[in-house]
Design a protein around this motif. Structure first.
Motif, short mmCIF file in Angstrom:
data_model
loop_
_atom_site.label_atom_id
_atom_site.label_comp_id
_atom_site.label_asym_id
_atom_site.label_seq_id
_atom_site.Cartn_x
_atom_site.Cartn_y
_atom_site.Cartn_z
N PHE A 193 12.74 7.60 -9.09
CA PHE A 193 10.92 7.20 -9.36
C PHE A 193 11.04 7.80 -10.57
O PHE A 193 12.06 8.48 -10.75
N PRO A 194 10.09 7.73 -10.68
CA PRO A 194 9.49 7.96 -12.15
C PRO A 194 9.19 10.03 -11.74
O PRO A 194 8.55 10.29 -10.89
N GLY A 195 9.04 10.10 -13.41
CA GLY A 195 8.56 11.98 -13.23
C GLY A 195 8.77 12.86 -12.77
O GLY A 195 10.89 12.63 -12.58
N PRO A 196 8.72 13.89 -13.01
CA PRO A 196 9.68 14.71 -13.53
C PRO A 196 9.89 15.38 -11.74
O PRO A 196 10.10 14.81 -10.88
N LYS A 197 11.22 16.12 -11.73
CA LYS A 197 12.46 16.24 -10.71
C LYS A 197 12.07 17.91 -10.73
O LYS A 197 12.71 18.45 -11.74
N GLY A 198 13.05 18.08 -9.03
CA GLY A 198 13.30 19.10 -9.33
C GLY A 198 14.66 20.15 -8.74
O GLY A 198 15.29 19.17 -8.36
N GLN A 199 14.91 21.34 -8.98
CA GLN A 199 16.18 21.85 -8.68
C GLN A 199 16.70 22.98 -7.82
O GLN A 199 16.55 23.75 -8.91
N ALA A 200 16.82 23.79 -7.21
CA ALA A 200 17.21 24.61 -6.76
C ALA A 200 18.34 25.27 -6.57
O ALA A 200 19.63 24.70 -5.77
N VAL A 201 18.94 26.30 -7.50
CA VAL A 201 20.50 26.59 -7.62
C VAL A 201 20.94 27.80 -7.40
O VAL A 201 20.30 28.39 -7.62
N GLU A 202 21.94 27.29 -6.57
CA GLU A 202 22.64 29.38 -6.65
C GLU A 202 22.91 28.89 -5.67
O GLU A 202 24.39 28.17 -6.28
N SER A 203 24.42 30.27 -5.32
CA SER A 203 26.13 30.70 -6.05
C SER A 203 26.27 29.56 -4.65
O SER A 203 27.55 29.39 -5.04
N GLY A 204 25.82 28.77 -3.61
CA GLY A 204 26.48 28.07 -2.60
C GLY A 204 25.72 26.62 -2.62
O GLY A 204 26.65 25.84 -2.45
N GLY A 205 25.05 26.06 -4.26
CA GLY A 205 25.61 25.10 -4.57
C GLY A 205 23.55 24.52 -5.04
O GLY A 205 22.95 25.65 -5.27
N VAL A 206 23.96 23.38 -5.34
CA VAL A 206 22.24 22.68 -5.62
C VAL A 206 21.84 22.14 -5.03
O VAL A 206 22.59 21.28 -4.28
#
Length: 178
Positions: free
Chosen positions: A55-68
């Protein structure tokens, strides 16, 4: 009278310096562990399970000590983050800077912290989910997109579930079932 310090007392500054350097090293490792990661062809959205790079457009991610946890859109990530059970997580949130990316293929080299980004809601641009939130590191770039494509500029803290729901239907590029 002997005024020299016992050997243990002379070693104390070196010991404290060693502990301080160890703590700094751990903090640096933790900061590196919470850095954004690239999106890959097989990555699925944490919320809807769709393939992110399709899909087009910006993506997001949540990064924590347990993973992404990766998301197919900034709106999906922010909607996930706004859920009370997720607010307690020690996660760093990242979004693509669309001022330095192409809409159809955002550049993972230009991920910025979501809390400092500017968002344009209500554009005519197509994205992965119903609401498109174009993310920018630079406020002027966000206003330029809003002037060109419609919409309004918001800060991270201004985005709530009402913004995410009211924007539904702005984009006609939606997942099946959403």
């Amino acid at each position: 009278m002997n005024l020299s310090y016992p050997r243990a007392m002379r070693a104390l500054p070196a010991l404290l310096l060693g502990l301080l350097l160890t703590a700094c090293g751990e903090a640096e490792q933790q900061a590196q562990a919470l850095a954004p990661t690239a999106f890959h062809p097989g990555d699925e959205c944490h919320v809807c399970g769709m393939l992110i790079v399709d899909f087009p457009g910006p993506k997001g991610q949540a990064v924590e000590s347990g993973g992404v946890k990766k998301f197919c859109s900034t709106a999906e990530m922010i909607g996930w983050w706004l859920q009370p059970e997720n607010r307690h997580l020690q996660a760093r949130l990242y979004v693509h800077d669309m001022g330095r990316s192409v809409w159809d293929q955002p550049d993972d080299e230009h991920l910025v912290e979501a809390s400092s980004a500017y968002y344009v809601a209500g554009t005519r641009l197509k994205g992965a989910m119903g609401v498109v939130l174009a993310s920018f590191a630079d406020e002027q770039a966000a206003h330029a997109l809003a002037a060109r494509e419609g919409g309004r500029v918001l800060r991270f803290e201004e985005i709530d579930l009402d913004v995410l729901q009211l924007g539904a239907g702005v984009s006609d590029y939606q997942h099946a079932g959403h």
